[in-house]
Scaffold this motif. Structure first.
Motif, PDB file in Angstrom:
ATOM      1  N   VAL A   1       0.837  -1.209   0.000  1.00  0.00           N
ATOM      2  CA  VAL A   1       0.000   0.000   0.000  1.00  0.00           C
ATOM      3  C   VAL A   1       0.870   1.257   0.000  1.00  0.00           C
ATOM      4  O   VAL A   1       0.388   2.358   0.239  1.00  0.00           O
ATOM      5  N   GLY A   2       2.150   1.075  -0.257  1.00  0.00           N
ATOM      6  CA  GLY A   2       3.039   2.217  -0.450  1.00  0.00           C
ATOM      7  C   GLY A   2       3.492   2.892   0.821  1.00  0.00           C
ATOM      8  O   GLY A   2       3.874   4.067   0.798  1.00  0.00           O
ATOM      9  N   LEU A   3       3.485   2.172   1.946  1.00  0.00           N
ATOM     10  CA  LEU A   3       3.846   2.799   3.219  1.00  0.00           C
ATOM     11  C   LEU A   3       4.959   2.030   3.932  1.00  0.00           C
ATOM     12  O   LEU A   3       5.019   2.025   5.164  1.00  0.00           O
TER      13      LEU A   3
ATOM     14  N   LEU B   1      -4.982   0.384   7.131  1.00  0.00           N
ATOM     15  CA  LEU B   1      -6.081  -0.545   7.423  1.00  0.00           C
ATOM     16  C   LEU B   1      -6.295  -1.520   6.261  1.00  0.00           C
ATOM     17  O   LEU B   1      -6.659  -2.687   6.474  1.00  0.00           O
ATOM     18  N   LEU B   2      -6.066  -1.029   5.063  1.00  0.00           N
ATOM     19  CA  LEU B   2      -6.158  -1.946   3.930  1.00  0.00           C
ATOM     20  C   LEU B   2      -5.041  -2.985   4.001  1.00  0.00           C
ATOM     21  O   LEU B   2      -5.263  -4.179   3.737  1.00  0.00           O
TER      22      LEU B   2
ATOM     23  N   GLU C   1     -15.870   1.897   2.410  1.00  0.00           N
ATOM     24  CA  GLU C   1     -15.338   3.186   1.934  1.00  0.00           C
ATOM     25  C   GLU C   1     -13.819   3.265   2.153  1.00  0.00           C
ATOM     26  O   GLU C   1     -13.319   4.159   2.846  1.00  0.00           O
ATOM     27  N   PRO C   2     -13.092   2.341   1.552  1.00  0.00           N
ATOM     28  CA  PRO C   2     -11.648   2.259   1.830  1.00  0.00           C
ATOM     29  C   PRO C   2     -10.835   3.379   1.212  1.00  0.00           C
ATOM     30  O   PRO C   2      -9.680   3.552   1.583  1.00  0.00           O
ATOM     31  N   PHE C   3     -11.426   4.110   0.271  1.00  0.00           N
ATOM     32  CA  PHE C   3     -10.618   5.116  -0.432  1.00  0.00           C
ATOM     33  C   PHE C   3     -10.856   6.531   0.098  1.00  0.00           C
ATOM     34  O   PHE C   3     -10.361   7.494  -0.493  1.00  0.00           O
TER      35      PHE C   3
ATOM     36  N   SER D   1      -2.468   7.107  -5.126  1.00  0.00           N
ATOM     37  CA  SER D   1      -2.468   5.987  -4.183  1.00  0.00           C
ATOM     38  C   SER D   1      -3.689   5.101  -4.412  1.00  0.00           C
ATOM     39  O   SER D   1      -3.606   3.878  -4.289  1.00  0.00           O
ATOM     40  N   ARG D   2      -4.806   5.733  -4.731  1.00  0.00           N
ATOM     41  CA  ARG D   2      -6.019   4.951  -4.966  1.00  0.00           C
ATOM     42  C   ARG D   2      -5.821   3.994  -6.135  1.00  0.00           C
ATOM     43  O   ARG D   2      -6.219   2.828  -6.075  1.00  0.00           O
ATOM     44  N   GLN D   3      -5.178   4.478  -7.186  1.00  0.00           N
ATOM     45  CA  GLN D   3      -4.945   3.612  -8.336  1.00  0.00           C
ATOM     46  C   GLN D   3      -4.043   2.436  -7.951  1.00  0.00           C
ATOM     47  O   GLN D   3      -4.266   1.297  -8.358  1.00  0.00           O
TER      48      GLN D   3
END
Ligand SMILES: Nc1ncnc2c1ncn2[C@@H]1O[C@H](COP(=O)(O)OP(=O)(O)OP(=O)(O)O)[C@@H](O)[C@H]1O
Length: 286
Positions: free
Chosen positions: A154-156, A176-177, A192-194, A201-203
């Motif tokens: 998730v890029g973190l 959380l994802l 509503e994860p986005f 980031s959403r993509q």
């Protein structure tokens, strides 16, 4: 049906793990992972949705859309046993809701944490692993590696040691994802994860989710972004509107939304599903 987004077919896709005894590989047509049959879901004395007929099978992406208070969160919570099944039947992996919670990955809506609570982003992700292995078992190196990998997805990766409560709203959603991903669950429930997640980031998250469904996971996601829902999901179900208008492909079942109950004070049931992460009040009470 909208074409699924392109993926890079990453070999790192997390394999979905069906529970013991659940063999959807041979019997996908006969055994949906998730099944609502004439179901009424809500809260004691307060039905929110009635006449729900929905099915979700391995590899499918079902999006829930609808206005505030329509019942999207309630529908998702009913799968986890956090909202009640007041009539009809809901089955998750052939079991009653609440008996399959450990088999689901859950991203609650608008979660937050007391900034003083001493838990890092990495440990929040690790909580997802505990749900899989059991609270009583110490984490192993493989669990910690899985948590690190999920954060990276998730890029973190560089935020593992940062206190969760000090992350931005969008970063918390991504953590959380990651926590849902690390469960390796066959059913992901994303409320509503986005929210608050920037477009780039959403993509990236959509790509991760596509990898997971390609690997066999089923995905139930609520969103207020109708365009995103139609772009990403195999099916879109409008909660709180005529079912005939709400499905992009012929439905397995037809949803008949019920009257909404009077607003009441929602219980903070998030902790039951999400460890120390607690709900922040949002419209509709999720
Ligand atoms: N714990 C609860 N007890 C009683 N009623 C509740 C509870 N939680 C939610 N509700 C009610 O259920 C209805 C549906 O709420 P829900 O949160 O499922 O809607 P939603 O579609 O997810 O809304 P939003 O888009 O605002 O998140 C609302 O009228 C809400 O007040």
């Amino acid at each position: 049906m909208a074409a699924p987004p392109q993926t890079d077919a990453s070999p790192t896709a997390v394999p979905a793990r069906p529970p013991a005894g659940f063999r959807y590989a041979e019997s996908a047509a006969a055994q949906p992972i998730l099944c609502f049959r004439h179901a009424t879901v809500g809260y004691p004395g307060a039905p929110v949705l009635t006449g729900l007929n929905l099915e979700l099978r391995a590899g499918e992406r079902l999006a829930l859309i609808g206005p505030n208070g329509a019942g999207k969160s309630t529908l998702i919570k009913s799968v986890l046993g956090l909202a009640a099944v007041l009539g009809g039947a809901v089955e998750v992996f052939g079991r009653s809701p609440g008996r399959a919670g450990g088999l689901c990955g859950y991203v609650p809506q608008a979660a937050d944490l007391d900034p003083d609570f001493p838990i890092t982003a990495g440990h929040v992700v690790l909580l997802g692993r505990y749900r899989r292995t059991g609270w009583w078992r110490p984490t192993r190196a493989a669990d910690r590696r899985a948590a690190r990998d999920a954060l990276a997805r998730v890029g973190l990766a560089d935020r593992a040691e940062v206190r969760f409560g000090l992350l931005s709203g969008g970063q918390r959603q991504r953590v959380l994802l990651a926590r849902a991903i690390v469960t390796e669950a066959s059913l992901l429930l994303l409320d509503e994860p986005f929210n608050g997640v920037d477009a780039e980031s959403r993509q990236a998250l959509l790509t991760v989710l596509t990898e997971l469904t390609t690997a066999g996971a089923a995905l139930l996601v609520s969103t207020h972004d109708d365009a995103l829902a139609h772009q990403f999901a195999d099916r879109v179900h409008t909660v709180g509107a005529a079912a005939a208008d709400s499905l992009t492909v012929p439905p397995e079942g037809v949803h008949t939304p019920g009257a909404l109950p009077p607003a009441s004070s929602p219980a903070d049931d998030l902790a039951a599903a999400a460890g120390p992460v607690v709900a922040r009040g949002g419209t509709g009470g999720a």
